[in-house]
Design a protein around this motif. Sequence first.
Motif, PDB file in Angstrom:
ATOM      1  N   PHE A   8       0.877  -1.180   0.000  1.00  0.00           N
ATOM      2  CA  PHE A   8       0.000   0.000   0.000  1.00  0.00           C
ATOM      3  C   PHE A   8       0.906   1.220   0.000  1.00  0.00           C
ATOM      4  O   PHE A   8       1.546   1.524   1.004  1.00  0.00           O
ATOM      5  CB  PHE A   8      -0.900   0.002   1.249  1.00  0.00           C
ATOM      6  CG  PHE A   8      -1.928  -1.104   1.272  1.00  0.00           C
ATOM      7  CD1 PHE A   8      -1.588  -2.374   1.730  1.00  0.00           C
ATOM      8  CD2 PHE A   8      -3.226  -0.888   0.834  1.00  0.00           C
ATOM      9  CE1 PHE A   8      -2.532  -3.401   1.754  1.00  0.00           C
ATOM     10  CE2 PHE A   8      -4.183  -1.902   0.855  1.00  0.00           C
ATOM     11  CZ  PHE A   8      -3.830  -3.166   1.308  1.00  0.00           C
ATOM     12  N   GLU A   9       0.982   1.911  -1.151  1.00  0.00           N
ATOM     13  CA  GLU A   9       1.896   3.050  -1.275  1.00  0.00           C
ATOM     14  C   GLU A   9       1.327   4.252  -0.520  1.00  0.00           C
ATOM     15  O   GLU A   9       0.122   4.371  -0.338  1.00  0.00           O
ATOM     16  CB  GLU A   9       2.124   3.401  -2.747  1.00  0.00           C
ATOM     17  CG  GLU A   9       2.450   2.211  -3.653  1.00  0.00           C
ATOM     18  CD  GLU A   9       3.827   1.592  -3.412  1.00  0.00           C
ATOM     19  OE1 GLU A   9       4.579   2.110  -2.561  1.00  0.00           O
ATOM     20  OE2 GLU A   9       4.149   0.581  -4.068  1.00  0.00           O
TER      21      GLU A   9
ATOM     22  N   ILE B  25      -1.891   1.068  -4.855  1.00  0.00           N
ATOM     23  CA  ILE B  25      -1.506  -0.236  -4.312  1.00  0.00           C
ATOM     24  C   ILE B  25      -0.785  -0.999  -5.406  1.00  0.00           C
ATOM     25  O   ILE B  25      -1.164  -0.902  -6.580  1.00  0.00           O
ATOM     26  CB  ILE B  25      -2.738  -1.010  -3.798  1.00  0.00           C
ATOM     27  CG1 ILE B  25      -2.346  -2.378  -3.227  1.00  0.00           C
ATOM     28  CG2 ILE B  25      -3.813  -1.179  -4.863  1.00  0.00           C
ATOM     29  CD1 ILE B  25      -3.505  -3.130  -2.581  1.00  0.00           C
ATOM     30  N   ASN B  26       0.265  -1.716  -5.030  1.00  0.00           N
ATOM     31  CA  ASN B  26       0.936  -2.602  -5.971  1.00  0.00           C
ATOM     32  C   ASN B  26       0.908  -4.020  -5.428  1.00  0.00           C
ATOM     33  O   ASN B  26       1.198  -4.241  -4.249  1.00  0.00           O
ATOM     34  CB  ASN B  26       2.385  -2.148  -6.202  1.00  0.00           C
ATOM     35  CG  ASN B  26       2.435  -0.942  -7.110  1.00  0.00           C
ATOM     36  OD1 ASN B  26       2.017  -1.009  -8.264  1.00  0.00           O
ATOM     37  ND2 ASN B  26       2.905   0.176  -6.585  1.00  0.00           N
TER      38      ASN B  26
ATOM     39  N   ASN C 216       2.099   3.784   8.850  1.00  0.00           N
ATOM     40  CA  ASN C 216       2.185   4.088   7.425  1.00  0.00           C
ATOM     41  C   ASN C 216       0.812   4.576   7.002  1.00  0.00           C
ATOM     42  O   ASN C 216      -0.147   4.510   7.787  1.00  0.00           O
ATOM     43  CB  ASN C 216       2.673   2.863   6.626  1.00  0.00           C
ATOM     44  CG  ASN C 216       1.803   1.627   6.867  1.00  0.00           C
ATOM     45  OD1 ASN C 216       0.603   1.646   6.625  1.00  0.00           O
ATOM     46  ND2 ASN C 216       2.429   0.546   7.335  1.00  0.00           N
ATOM     47  N   ALA C 217       0.689   5.060   5.770  1.00  0.00           N
ATOM     48  CA  ALA C 217      -0.572   5.686   5.367  1.00  0.00           C
ATOM     49  C   ALA C 217      -1.754   4.716   5.476  1.00  0.00           C
ATOM     50  O   ALA C 217      -2.860   5.126   5.828  1.00  0.00           O
ATOM     51  CB  ALA C 217      -0.453   6.220   3.934  1.00  0.00           C
ATOM     52  N   ALA C 218      -1.505   3.436   5.204  1.00  0.00           N
ATOM     53  CA  ALA C 218      -2.603   2.463   5.231  1.00  0.00           C
ATOM     54  C   ALA C 218      -2.880   1.929   6.633  1.00  0.00           C
ATOM     55  O   ALA C 218      -3.882   1.251   6.859  1.00  0.00           O
ATOM     56  CB  ALA C 218      -2.291   1.307   4.284  1.00  0.00           C
ATOM     57  N   ASN C 219      -1.991   2.246   7.569  1.00  0.00           N
ATOM     58  CA  ASN C 219      -2.157   1.828   8.967  1.00  0.00           C
ATOM     59  C   ASN C 219      -1.753   3.018   9.827  1.00  0.00           C
ATOM     60  O   ASN C 219      -0.664   3.056  10.405  1.00  0.00           O
ATOM     61  CB  ASN C 219      -1.287   0.605   9.286  1.00  0.00           C
ATOM     62  CG  ASN C 219      -1.652  -0.585   8.412  1.00  0.00           C
ATOM     63  OD1 ASN C 219      -2.529  -1.370   8.740  1.00  0.00           O
ATOM     64  ND2 ASN C 219      -0.966  -0.688   7.266  1.00  0.00           N
ATOM     65  N   PRO C 220      -2.636   4.048   9.866  1.00  0.00           N
ATOM     66  CA  PRO C 220      -2.208   5.361  10.336  1.00  0.00           C
ATOM     67  C   PRO C 220      -2.223   5.566  11.848  1.00  0.00           C
ATOM     68  O   PRO C 220      -1.742   6.593  12.309  1.00  0.00           O
ATOM     69  CB  PRO C 220      -3.229   6.299   9.675  1.00  0.00           C
ATOM     70  CG  PRO C 220      -4.463   5.467   9.539  1.00  0.00           C
ATOM     71  CD  PRO C 220      -3.999   4.061   9.317  1.00  0.00           C
TER      72      PRO C 220
END
Length: 604
Positions: free
Chosen positions: A343-344, A349-350, A419-423
């Motif tokens: 998750f960028e 997302i890649n 991280n951005a996806a787990n803030p």
Amino acid sequence: PSKANAATSRYVFDELAWGNDETHHVAPGYDAQILLRWGDPITANAPEFDVMNQTAAAQLQQFGYNNDYVGFVPLNEDGSRGLLCVNHEYTNEEVMFPGLGRQDKVDFKGMTPELIDIEMAAHGGSVVEIARDEVGKWQVVRDGKMNRRITPLDTAMTLSGPAAGHARMKTNDDPSGTHVIGTLNNCAGGLTPWGTWLMAEENFHGYFWTDKLDADGNPDISGAAEEKSWDRYGVPGMWYAWGQKHDRFNVDAEPNMPNKFGWVVEVDPMDPTSTPVKRTALGRFRHEGAETTVSKDGKLVVYMGDDNRFDYQYKYVSEGTVSDDPAANGALLDEGTLYVARFEEDGTINWLPLVHGAGPLTAENGFNDQGDVMIDTRLAADLLGATPMDRPEDAQPRGDGTAYILLTNNTKRKEGDTNAANPRPDSSFGHIIEIKEADADHAATSGTWSILVQCGDPKVAEVGAQWNPETSENGWFGSPDNAAMDADGRLWISTDQGSSWGKTGKSDGLYALETEGEARGTSKLFFRCPVGGEMCGPYFTEDGETLFVAVQHPGTDGTKDIPGFERESTFEDPATRWPDFDPKMPPRPAVVVITKEGGGKIAV
Ligand code: FEO
Ligand code: CA
Ligand code: CA
Ligand code: CA
């Protein structure tokens, strides 16, 4: 579309009030009927449940413990008959067996060999035929020809895919490395488009034993051939005493046996003599679930979370396409690509392929072949730089290229480690991510993501919850765990607060969570569990008129922190005796079937 743009949620029902007591509750206007309880006989010759005289032989013909995943495979055109496929994740010995109490996890003094076998027989899964009677009420068809139990005690299985026959899969009873007895800790799961049942093996590590302990009494795995892998997977976990009786669960005797667990198991519920298959192409980790969908060009796609703090979100894409011939489809689960999510920070997302020889997945890094990559999926994903998540639980795709990822909580994430996806650091309540795959194609290797909701109490600023403000005090929740889509592609979320139950004071339940329009992020409470019970299973029949939910371990989780209960349950003194309320019966996990009074689609 006009409805989706309205400011109010599309789910039509009067919201249930939150709370916490000894029984279950459903929104007004709905029937919630107990369908199947732990111990209910499910074959024509099965003995009636006798809680004071349990045997493994009886349990092998009775509904198992801790019902988790529920799926329904129709047997006729109108869906009034079908097979319920139910996982039995684990056992709670302190409320199952008289006089035992909570076991000391080191010596398990109370666990006799027979109790161990009863526990094993209560794990696994059940296939049970059910049908609507003359008045439309769902009933168990006890002599259903497809009814069967699947257990870790006695169900033979095969292994297929890249890790089958691998040197690290060979055990004393199976020099071929292609066979195994049983399945462990089957949490959530899924059904395939061709009607087979996927059982996800979650906390398999907890069932393995060693007699080698360090000075603190913890497993000493130093010098073991599988040390690096065991360390990453938590093997041996020693949660159960099974390895004291059965050598196959003792890693001193069978060091390769843990490699035969942690997979997704495919079962054909239509053939009661069929041998379940562990599909190693879907990777080895603490599989929460395995929900499927089909890509634009007809490939099978399976979304899967690894439920562990800082572990990853995966998806599998088959090589071939789904055929109308069910027999041709098994290979779809053997030949394909497993991806792990990155998750960028910019909202893209890649999906990174786990393919031997590509990038760092080489012999120099310990991966000699694709079998090694699958056995040590976690170690491979570490090297690829996947995003460490807040415990990925169920993942629910919708056919339009959207998928919802449930992150349940992560109290170990520190400030500065987000991280951005787990803030959120120290997240007790979790969050839900929405993925939109590129070109609305589930087989895409990239897409975008956004956070749908951040869970917890919106009135407490430091929780950092984010809901649509239309959400009432009844509607917000913590610790999303399992998800379902209804017949209209609307999302439903069930919760598992575990030891965090006391932090919300709310029982676990089932919530209707709007994903579209101005009401996006609005949640409404539909069903709640008896005290100490976790909400599992949610599954809607294709016509949207029947909803199955599973109440797991009633009377156990968090009860010591709940006003009015304030104790750990035992067989003799449980926090509730749901659903029987018989003074001689402990609480029993049970599947509940919900229909609208007078019939019709649910929440419409
Ligand atoms: Fe079995 Fe991740 O819950
Ligand atoms: Ca669960
Ligand atoms: Ca699900
Ligand atoms: Ca959970």
